[in-house]
Design a protein around this motif. Structure first.
Motif, PDB file in Angstrom:
ATOM      1  N   ASP A  58     -58.454 -35.342 -31.255  1.00  7.09           N
ATOM      2  CA  ASP A  58     -57.215 -34.639 -31.562  1.00  7.09           C
ATOM      3  C   ASP A  58     -56.373 -34.657 -30.290  1.00  7.09           C
ATOM      4  N   VAL A  59     -55.499 -35.651 -30.164  1.00  7.44           N
ATOM      5  CA  VAL A  59     -54.719 -35.799 -28.936  1.00  7.44           C
ATOM      6  C   VAL A  59     -53.468 -34.935 -28.986  1.00  7.44           C
ATOM      7  N   ASN A  60     -53.029 -34.511 -27.826  1.00 14.51           N
ATOM      8  CA  ASN A  60     -51.843 -33.674 -27.692  1.00 14.51           C
ATOM      9  C   ASN A  60     -50.631 -34.592 -27.542  1.00 14.51           C
ATOM     10  N   ALA A  61     -49.884 -34.765 -28.640  1.00 17.41           N
ATOM     11  CA  ALA A  61     -48.746 -35.690 -28.650  1.00 17.41           C
ATOM     12  C   ALA A  61     -47.709 -35.317 -27.596  1.00 17.41           C
ATOM     13  N   ARG A  62     -47.390 -34.045 -27.489  1.00 14.10           N
ATOM     14  CA  ARG A  62     -46.375 -33.617 -26.503  1.00 14.10           C
ATOM     15  C   ARG A  62     -46.825 -33.877 -25.075  1.00 14.10           C
ATOM     16  N   ALA A  63     -48.097 -33.639 -24.799  1.00 16.85           N
ATOM     17  CA  ALA A  63     -48.604 -33.889 -23.453  1.00 16.85           C
ATOM     18  C   ALA A  63     -48.564 -35.377 -23.111  1.00 16.85           C
ATOM     19  N   LEU A  64     -48.566 -36.230 -24.140  1.00 14.08           N
ATOM     20  CA  LEU A  64     -48.494 -37.669 -23.931  1.00 14.08           C
ATOM     21  C   LEU A  64     -47.056 -38.191 -23.963  1.00 14.08           C
ATOM     22  N   GLY A  65     -46.102 -37.266 -24.048  1.00 14.05           N
ATOM     23  CA  GLY A  65     -44.698 -37.654 -23.991  1.00 14.05           C
ATOM     24  C   GLY A  65     -44.029 -37.863 -25.330  1.00 14.05           C
ATOM     25  N   PHE A  66     -44.688 -37.527 -26.427  1.00 15.81           N
ATOM     26  CA  PHE A  66     -44.071 -37.629 -27.744  1.00 15.81           C
ATOM     27  C   PHE A  66     -43.480 -36.269 -28.103  1.00 15.81           C
ATOM     28  N   GLU A  67     -42.248 -36.069 -27.677  1.00 18.03           N
ATOM     29  CA  GLU A  67     -41.581 -34.769 -27.803  1.00 18.03           C
ATOM     30  C   GLU A  67     -40.970 -34.525 -29.175  1.00 18.03           C
ATOM     31  N   PRO A 116     -41.114 -40.514 -28.707  1.00 16.50           N
ATOM     32  CA  PRO A 116     -41.011 -39.909 -27.374  1.00 16.50           C
ATOM     33  C   PRO A 116     -39.705 -39.150 -27.176  1.00 16.50           C
ATOM     34  N   ASP A 117     -38.646 -39.571 -27.864  1.00 21.30           N
ATOM     35  CA  ASP A 117     -37.355 -38.899 -27.720  1.00 21.30           C
ATOM     36  C   ASP A 117     -36.521 -39.142 -28.970  1.00 21.30           C
ATOM     37  N   LEU A 118     -35.412 -38.427 -29.058  1.00 22.48           N
ATOM     38  CA  LEU A 118     -34.569 -38.513 -30.242  1.00 22.48           C
ATOM     39  C   LEU A 118     -33.937 -39.886 -30.400  1.00 22.48           C
ATOM     40  N   SER A 119     -33.559 -40.530 -29.304  1.00 24.26           N
ATOM     41  CA  SER A 119     -32.923 -41.847 -29.439  1.00 24.26           C
ATOM     42  C   SER A 119     -33.904 -42.889 -29.973  1.00 24.26           C
ATOM     43  N   THR A 120     -35.180 -42.791 -29.601  1.00 30.38           N
ATOM     44  CA  THR A 120     -36.180 -43.714 -30.144  1.00 30.38           C
ATOM     45  C   THR A 120     -36.323 -43.499 -31.644  1.00 30.38           C
ATOM     46  N   PHE A 121     -36.372 -42.237 -32.077  1.00 26.93           N
ATOM     47  CA  PHE A 121     -36.464 -41.979 -33.511  1.00 26.93           C
ATOM     48  C   PHE A 121     -35.204 -42.444 -34.225  1.00 26.93           C
ATOM     49  N   GLN A 122     -34.046 -42.197 -33.628  1.00 27.60           N
ATOM     50  CA  GLN A 122     -32.787 -42.615 -34.255  1.00 27.60           C
ATOM     51  C   GLN A 122     -32.743 -44.128 -34.430  1.00 27.60           C
ATOM     52  N   SER A 123     -33.209 -44.874 -33.457  1.00 27.31           N
ATOM     53  CA  SER A 123     -33.256 -46.334 -33.571  1.00 27.31           C
ATOM     54  C   SER A 123     -34.175 -46.755 -34.709  1.00 27.31           C
ATOM     55  N   PHE A 124     -35.344 -46.123 -34.793  1.00 27.68           N
ATOM     56  CA  PHE A 124     -36.267 -46.419 -35.895  1.00 27.68           C
ATOM     57  C   PHE A 124     -35.607 -46.105 -37.234  1.00 27.68           C
ATOM     58  N   LEU A 125     -34.949 -44.956 -37.312  1.00 26.39           N
ATOM     59  CA  LEU A 125     -34.322 -44.513 -38.559  1.00 26.39           C
ATOM     60  C   LEU A 125     -33.256 -45.499 -39.020  1.00 26.39           C
ATOM     61  N   LYS A 139     -33.703 -38.401 -45.925  1.00 25.30           N
ATOM     62  CA  LYS A 139     -33.304 -37.093 -45.384  1.00 25.30           C
ATOM     63  C   LYS A 139     -34.355 -36.716 -44.357  1.00 25.30           C
ATOM     64  N   THR A 140     -33.915 -36.269 -43.197  1.00 21.63           N
ATOM     65  CA  THR A 140     -34.864 -35.960 -42.134  1.00 21.63           C
ATOM     66  C   THR A 140     -34.786 -34.490 -41.738  1.00 21.63           C
ATOM     67  N   SER A 141     -35.921 -33.982 -41.300  1.00 25.16           N
ATOM     68  CA  SER A 141     -36.006 -32.623 -40.758  1.00 25.16           C
ATOM     69  C   SER A 141     -36.778 -32.692 -39.454  1.00 25.16           C
ATOM     70  N   LEU A 142     -36.128 -32.267 -38.392  1.00 28.43           N
ATOM     71  CA  LEU A 142     -36.734 -32.241 -37.067  1.00 28.43           C
ATOM     72  C   LEU A 142     -37.634 -31.012 -36.949  1.00 28.43           C
ATOM     73  N   VAL A 143     -38.848 -31.206 -36.499  1.00 33.96           N
ATOM     74  CA  VAL A 143     -39.775 -30.089 -36.326  1.00 33.96           C
ATOM     75  C   VAL A 143     -39.392 -29.326 -35.056  1.00 33.96           C
ATOM     76  N   ILE A 144     -39.179 -28.029 -35.195  1.00 30.10           N
ATOM     77  CA  ILE A 144     -38.881 -27.177 -34.046  1.00 30.10           C
ATOM     78  C   ILE A 144     -40.184 -26.764 -33.366  1.00 30.10           C
ATOM     79  N   ARG A 145     -41.121 -26.290 -34.165  1.00 26.56           N
ATOM     80  CA  ARG A 145     -42.456 -25.969 -33.665  1.00 26.56           C
ATOM     81  C   ARG A 145     -43.426 -25.935 -34.827  1.00 26.56           C
TER      82      ARG A 145
END
Length: 166
Positions: A58-67, A116-125, A139-145
C-alpha cells in the motif's frame, strides 16, 4: 467459489492476509489456530481458486509525488459490448488510470486517476481520455481529501452473514 463454501479457517486466513499480506506462514498459522503445513496448503488452494489474487504494498501516492487524484465519469457514444470492451482495454493501457469500473445508470464508467500535478492530468484528459474513440462525455471531480480507503471486503459482515464468529 462462494463464501458459503469456505470454512471458518479459510475465512480467517483471508481476513488475516487482507489485513497484513506480509506476515509469514508461521505467524498466519498461529493466528488462525492451525499448524504451518496445512495453513500453507490452504493459502495455495485459496490462490488457485482465485480468492487471493495477489499481494501488494500500500504505497503512499502523495509521498511519491502524486498530488492529484481525480474521479472521471465517462459516457460512451455506444454501449455495444465490443465498444465497452475496447474502452476497458484502453483504460488498462493508461498508467494514470488506477481503477476502471463500468456502471449502471447515467455514466458508463468511473475512472480513478492519479497524477503528479494538475497539468499532467489535464494533458491526459484532453489528449487521451476525451480524444479516445467512442467517448461522448467526461465529467471530472478532483479529490480534496480522502476519509477512508479500505481494500478488500468487510469480513465482519461476511461472518455475520454466515452466522459464525471467527
Amino acid at each position: 467459489m462462494s463464501a458459503s463454501k469456505l470454512d471458518p479457517i479459510d475465512r480467517m486466513i483471508l481476513a488475516e492476509l487482507q489485513a497484513d499480506g506480509r506476515m509469514t506462514n508461521v505467524e498466519l498459522a498461529k493466528r488462525v489456530g492451525i499448524s504451518a503445513p496445512p495453513c500453507l496448503r490452504r493459502v495455495r488452494t485459496l490462490e488457485e481458486q482465485g480468492l487471493i489474487r495477489g499481494y501488494h504494498a500500500d504505497v503512499n501516492a502523495r509521498a511519491l509525488g502524486f498530488e492529484v487524484q481525480v474521479f472521471a465519469m465517462v459516457g460512451l457514444v455506444s454501449q455495444a459490448e465490443a465498444d465497452l470492451t475496447a474502452f476497458e482495454g484502453q483504460c488498462r493501457n493508461w498508467s494514470l488510470v488506477r481503477e476502471c469500473h463500468m456502471l449502471n445508470g447515467e455514466v458508463d464508467f468511473i475512472l480513478k486517476c492519479v497524477a503528479p500535478d494538475l497539468s499532467t492530468f489535464q494533458s491526459f484528459l484532453t489528449e487521451q481520455l476525451t480524444a479516445a474513440e467512442n467517448v461522448a462525455s467526461v465529467k471530472t471531480s478532483l479529490v480534496i481529501r480522502g476519509a477512508k480507503d479500505e481494500p478488500g471486503v468487510p469480513f465482519d459482515v461476511l461472518e455475520a452473514r454466515m452466522g459464525e464468529t471467527p
